[in-house]
Scaffold this active site. Structure first.
Site, PDB file in Angstrom:
ATOM      1  N   ASP A   1      37.415 -34.236 -22.121  1.00  0.00           N
ATOM      2  CA  ASP A   1      37.724 -34.834 -20.456  1.00  0.00           C
ATOM      3  C   ASP A   1      36.278 -33.275 -19.111  1.00  0.00           C
ATOM      4  OD1 ASP A   1      39.425 -36.789 -21.459  1.00  0.00           O
ATOM      5  OD2 ASP A   1      40.769 -35.219 -21.213  1.00  0.00           O
TER       6      ASP A   1
ATOM      7  N   ASP B   1      34.566 -37.894 -23.672  1.00  0.00           N
ATOM      8  CA  ASP B   1      35.848 -38.490 -24.089  1.00  0.00           C
ATOM      9  C   ASP B   1      35.780 -39.052 -22.198  1.00  0.00           C
ATOM     10  OD1 ASP B   1      38.049 -39.736 -24.654  1.00  0.00           O
ATOM     11  OD2 ASP B   1      39.148 -37.673 -24.510  1.00  0.00           O
TER      12      ASP B   1
ATOM     13  N   ASP C   1      40.691 -37.985 -16.561  1.00  0.00           N
ATOM     14  CA  ASP C   1      42.333 -38.844 -17.704  1.00  0.00           C
ATOM     15  C   ASP C   1      43.217 -37.859 -16.604  1.00  0.00           C
ATOM     16  OD1 ASP C   1      40.201 -40.330 -19.216  1.00  0.00           O
ATOM     17  OD2 ASP C   1      40.900 -39.242 -21.116  1.00  0.00           O
TER      18      ASP C   1
ATOM     19  N   ARG D   1      37.377 -48.873 -18.723  1.00  0.00           N
ATOM     20  CA  ARG D   1      38.395 -47.105 -18.530  1.00  0.00           C
ATOM     21  C   ARG D   1      37.992 -47.140 -17.149  1.00  0.00           C
ATOM     22  NH1 ARG D   1      40.652 -44.128 -23.535  1.00  0.00           N
ATOM     23  NH2 ARG D   1      40.604 -45.502 -24.927  1.00  0.00           N
TER      24      ARG D   1
END
Length: 519
Positions: free
Chosen positions: A162, A191, A195, A244
């Site tokens: 991340d 990734d 997050d 996302r």
């Protein structure tokens, strides 16, 4: 805009310390906090998010120095603002140990800490393949930085995946005017860019850019990880992302005044009870920008004032419930604050002028006219002074002129270590031909007395001396700091022992004299 296919794309007066186990070069205390504005959205709730406001401000040019600043505080909650300058690399980010920190190699680790600001200087700092990870942390501000190409697997560098990742009891985080970039998707080792999981609460992402990744970010790592949020996203640019933006599981998100461009597969994915209040955003050249995707566990949305410009929609199915083409609300959602919303029609222009690092920290007040806010802590003089690029190779032939008697001459000395052929006493004998040097590139030399002495001035003589700080041994209070040799004055203090913690510029420092005076 090139699309990337999924699968292949994707305490004031407390200064930061020098860690005695590593050489910290160029870490300097400054009098300026560069943070502008104040936290908005959910980060302003739950007591607010102020980061290191009210604490010391230091400057760092490596990840190791960032860790050393965290570790040098009297406690893990002592407020600190770390101004970051230049490019932070994996090789320059080492673990530093201390009672007020819990760091790791190769990643900026904000673990079990609170009251911290990390802010890029000027046009912003760059974290190159170095992620910023928050664990069990609270009251954190991250502003004016770029985090790029952080991988979770593959080469050249892997360190968690991340760009900015939060998990395990994180609360009150404001991330503002940052740029988060990848160069591919999961198959290429990347990734998420932003997050939140495992109990991350009260977060705001504002005036930022998320670009060129398979995954923008998530709230909740699984359908059972539903205890995250609330979170606010506003005035951000999401560009060339597969999905996302965010993936929202169970939490509440307020999403307003964002510009979405080239969202390739799915956008805001409210699922498993996730709730999204979606206001005055501009969606452009994208697919399935809102809905519940890849699950039969639905989420909910409240849509108001958005503009859809060349947005396409998939047909609904058992695990695919797009919000369009009608884009109607499925719930009525509220937030506990009043936001100043720009009209959706001007969002592309406002976001282009404000979002990302290096944009002058400009914001909008809801009138579609970007402005620069006043600094939270206005600059004071003097301005931060960078350390010299070179140090003297030979000690001075005469010590700097002292004021009053040299109290060191009547004291004793000890320290952390001593190189072969040197001694602690050499630094307090009045002889510039002798010296003390630690075994490594940093160390501690102390002066002590049988009864208290009042000191208000220090004179450091020697060579190859990098950043240093003078500490009252009894209380841990930082008396003064500096870089290189010279004289520093400070508020007089009665003490029985002081410690000089010092680093070398390219090797072990040499201290020929550590002279202490009343003032």
């Amino acid at each position: 805009m090139r699309r990337i296919a999924r699968g292949r794309l994707l305490a004031a007066g407390v200064a930061a310390t020098l860690a005695t186990s590593v050489g910290i070069i160029g870490l300097s205390v400054t009098a300026q906090a560069a943070v502008s504005g104040a936290a908005t959205g959910f980060a302003a709730q739950n007591g607010g998010t102020t980061g290191g406001a009210g604490g010391a401000t230091v400057r760092a040019t490596t990840g190791t120095q960032i860790h050393a600043a965290l570790c040098g505080r009297p406690s893990s909650s002592t407020p600190i603002t770390i101004e970051v300058e230049g490019t932070i690399t994996h090789a320059g980010t080492r673990k530093v140990s201390g009672s007020s920190c819990n760091t790791a190699d190769g990643v900026i680790e904000l673990k079990q800490v609170s009251n911290v600001t990390i802010v890029g200087v000027g046009k912003g700092a760059i974290f190159d393949q170095v992620g910023i990870h928050l664990r069990e942390a609270s009251n954190i501000v991250i502003q004016n930085v770029t985090v790029q190409n952080v991988k979770k697997s593959g080469s050249p560098t892997s360190n968690g995946g991340d760009a900015i990742g939060m998990e395990s009891g994180v609360s009150n985080v404001w991330v503002d005017h940052v740029t988060l970039i990848a160069s591919g998707g999961e198959s290429a080792g990347y990734d998420g860019l932003f997050d939140m999981k495992a109990g991350t609460k009260y977060v705001t992402l504002s005036y930022s850019i998320l670009r060129n990744s398979g995954r923008g970010g998530l709230v909740g790592s699984s359908e059972t990880d539903s205890g995250n949020g609330p979170v606010t996203y506003h005035h951000n640019l999401y560009e060339n992302l597969d999905s996302r933006v965010p993936l929202l599981r169970g939490g509440l998100a307020h999403i307003y005044n964002n510009h979405y461009r080239s969202i390739n597969e799915s956008g805001i994915n409210a699922r498993a009870g996730g709730r999204a209040k979606v206001e005055n955003n501009y969606f452009e050249d994208s697919k399935d920008v809102l809905g519940t995707f890849y699950t039969d566990l639905p989420g909910y949305w409240d849509t108001r004032g958005n503009i859809l410009d060349n947005v396409t929609w998939s047909a609904p199915g058992s695990k695919n419930r797009p919000a369009g083409p009608g884009f109607a609300s499925t719930a009525t959602l509220s937030v506990p604050y009043t936001a100043q919303l720009d009209a959706a029609s001007c969002v592309p222009a406002v976001v282009a002028a404000t979002a990302g690092a290096g944009k002058g920290l400009k914001v909008s007040d809801g009138t579609c006219s970007p402005t620069t806010p006043e600094p939270t802590n206005p600059p004071t003089t003097p301005e931060p002074t960078d350390p010299p690029t070179t140090e003297p190779t030979n000690p001075p032939t005469t010590p700097p002129t002292p004021v009053g008697p040299n109290l060191s001459l009547s004291g004793g000395a000890d320290g952390s270590s001593k190189a072969s052929g040197t001694s602690y006493g050499n630094a307090i004998d009045g002889d510039l031909a002798s010296y003390w040097s630690p075994q490594g590139t940093s160390g501690r030399i102390s002066v002590k007395w049988s009864s208290a002495r009042t000191v208000g001035r220090v004179v450091v003589s020697g060579s190859s001396v990098g950043a240093w700080r003078l500490v009252d041994n009894a209380t841990g209070a930082v008396l003064t700091t500096g870089t290189g040799t010279g004289t520093a004055t400070f508020t007089p203090r009665a003490t029985v022992k002081v410690n000089l913690e010092v680093a070398g510029t390219s090797g072990a420092p040499r201290i020929t004299e550590l002279a202490l005076h009343v003032g």
